[in-house]
Design a protein around this motif. Structure first.
Motif, PDB file in Angstrom:
ATOM      1  N   HIS A 234     -48.616  34.012  56.397  1.00  0.00           N
ATOM      2  CA  HIS A 234     -49.146  34.811  57.510  1.00  0.00           C
ATOM      3  C   HIS A 234     -49.695  33.902  58.619  1.00  0.00           C
ATOM      4  O   HIS A 234     -49.437  34.128  59.799  1.00  0.00           O
ATOM      5  CB  HIS A 234     -50.239  35.745  56.992  1.00  0.00           C
TER       6      HIS A 234
ATOM      7  N   HIS B   4     -55.555  42.966  63.805  1.00  0.00           N
ATOM      8  CA  HIS B   4     -54.438  42.471  64.614  1.00  0.00           C
ATOM      9  C   HIS B   4     -54.036  43.530  65.637  1.00  0.00           C
ATOM     10  O   HIS B   4     -52.943  43.487  66.189  1.00  0.00           O
ATOM     11  CB  HIS B   4     -53.228  42.144  63.717  1.00  0.00           C
TER      12      HIS B   4
ATOM     13  N   HIS C  76     -61.550  37.990  63.512  1.00  0.00           N
ATOM     14  CA  HIS C  76     -60.251  37.494  63.053  1.00  0.00           C
ATOM     15  C   HIS C  76     -59.535  36.646  64.103  1.00  0.00           C
ATOM     16  O   HIS C  76     -58.551  35.979  63.807  1.00  0.00           O
ATOM     17  CB  HIS C  76     -59.387  38.681  62.636  1.00  0.00           C
TER      18      HIS C  76
ATOM     19  N   HIS D  68     -58.546  32.928  63.882  1.00  0.00           N
ATOM     20  CA  HIS D  68     -57.238  32.552  63.343  1.00  0.00           C
ATOM     21  C   HIS D  68     -56.851  31.145  63.764  1.00  0.00           C
ATOM     22  O   HIS D  68     -56.186  30.416  63.034  1.00  0.00           O
ATOM     23  CB  HIS D  68     -56.191  33.512  63.945  1.00  0.00           C
TER      24      HIS D  68
HETATM   25 ZN    ZN Z   1     -54.364  37.504  60.439  1.00  0.00          ZN
END
Ligand code: ZN
Ligand code: ZN
Length: 392
Positions: A99, A204, A233, A236
């Motif tokens: 990912h 996301h 997030h 990332h």
């Molecule tokens: Zn992610």
């Protein structure tokens, strides 16, 4: 290989939907207001502790190697993560490494947000995966870890024992084994699943992009509250950092727990992204938001001949130089930080034997090609590691 149609994963579907159905029926016949107080606490603890097993253990320790943990702590985190019923550490880490390496790529990101909100949330677990790029993912560290090996081997048995049998036994202590099973087992599993899956879907899809807009990752406070602190997030860009944001006060109980583990000596080597990289990402996003990105600065990197590069390698024993876009980069300090592991970089290290010089590998194809998707932050970092431009 990667383009062939994946098959439906019936056993996953039955288990996933069966647990949801069981939880729904259980909640209907044993509603929360009729539960003994300890059973409510058991459900909360079973949900939150297994969530910490995923965020601290599966994610930050095992996938991103953002700190080192003592054997005791590794066993506890593995046990907590096992109770979350999200697969063995090995499989979870490999998928998550894919990912990060191929974020948003519909073929190679296992839960690509570009395939829709529903797919990134739960759709992906209904299909038997075909991971065509698994061969580029580092596995050595996982294969070497005894805890990972044992957990992988006995995963199904351990998951049933820790995720369902244990809460039932604990509930039995106050004569509420049924409540322990339904709320500490079924309901807690459903909660931890969806909270984790929200990181793949909601994080996301909706929220702020403070560090990069090259992929769909976003920061979201609601999510941080639901996921033991994984809400920011958009961090990332710095996956190896043990925090999910650089600010201490940002809601991240997993980060605070790791700091506590360090204080008591159970965790060491906590890794942080470089402040200048974080600041560069933030400034870049701010300037981009205001539409005032400055023109690129003139290149002041010195020109070196082949002999000067050789001389540098001889004078700096153990240094690791690579060739990228016609520049010589000293990546020695970056080896431990590289999210894809050090081996892939070492494969491109420049060596000074006569035969090696004649065929110096160029890392450009691997860096810019389909082996990986490198972020703006990674590109900036590489620019800062430039030693010289290789003349000729
Ligand atoms: Zn992610
Ligand atoms: Zn991650």
């Amino acid at each position: 290989m990667a383009t062939s149609k994946p098959k439906i994963w019936w056993s996953n579907i039955f288990f996933f939907l069966g647990t949801h159905l069981g939880a729904l029926i259980g909640v209907y016949y044993f509603p929360i207001h009729a539960l003994p107080r300890p059973t409510i606490w058991l459900a909360f603890a079973s949900w939150q502790l297994s969530c910490f097993g995923i965020t601290i253990g599966y994610h930050r320790l095992y996938t991103h190697k953002s700190f080192r943990a003592s054997l005791g702590l590794r066993i506890i985190l593995a046990a907590l993560g096992t109770a979350a019923h999200q697969g063995s550490i090995r499989w979870w880490c490999l998928r998550h490494r894919l990912h990060h390496r191929f974020t948003d790529d519909p073929l190679h990101d296992p839960y690509a947000a570009t395939r829709g909100l529903l797919f990134s949330h739960v759709g992906w677990i209904f299909f038997k995966p075909i991971y065509g790029r698994l061969n580029v993912i580092e596995t050595d560290d996982l294969d070497k870890d005894l805890v990972v090996r044992v957990q992988h081997r006995y995963y199904h048995l351990l998951a049933v024992l820790l995720g369902f049998v244990l809460p039932t036994i604990v509930g039995y202590l106050w004569r509420d084994a049924t409540g322990g099973f339904i709320w500490g087992g079924l309901v807690a599993r459903v909660l931890v699943w969806h909270c984790t899956f929200l990181v793949n879907s909601l994080a996301h899809w909706n929220g702020l992009q403070l560090y990069t807009d090259e992929n769909t990752s976003r920061g979201n406070l609601v999510l941080a509250l639901l996921t033991c602190g994984e809400g920011n997030h958009n961090f990332h860009a710095f996956p190896y950092d043990f925090r999910s944001s650089p600010c201490f006060m940002d809601w991240d109980p997993s980060k605070w727990a790791i700091l506590a583990f360090q204080y008591f000596g159970f965790a060491t080597n906590l890794r942080r992204a470089k402040c200048e990289d974080i600041k560069a990402g933030q400034e870049h996003m701010l300037l981009k938001y205001w539409g005032v990105l400055p023109p690129a600065e003139p290149d002041k990197t010195p020109d070196w001949t082949l002999e000067q590069v050789e001389q540098h390698i001889h004078q700096n024993d153990g240094c690791c130089l690579i060739l990228l876009d016609g520049y010589v980069l000293d990546v020695t300090s970056y080896l431990v930080e590289h999210p894809g592991g050090s081996k892939v970089i070492r494969d491109y290290a420049l060596r000074t034997t006569r035969e090696a010089i004649d065929s110096w590998p160029d890392a450009s194809v691997a860096f810019h090609g389909g082996v990986n998707i490198h972020t703006w932050a990674a590109n900036q970092h590489m620019k800062r590691l430039r030693l010289a431009k290789l003349a000729g």
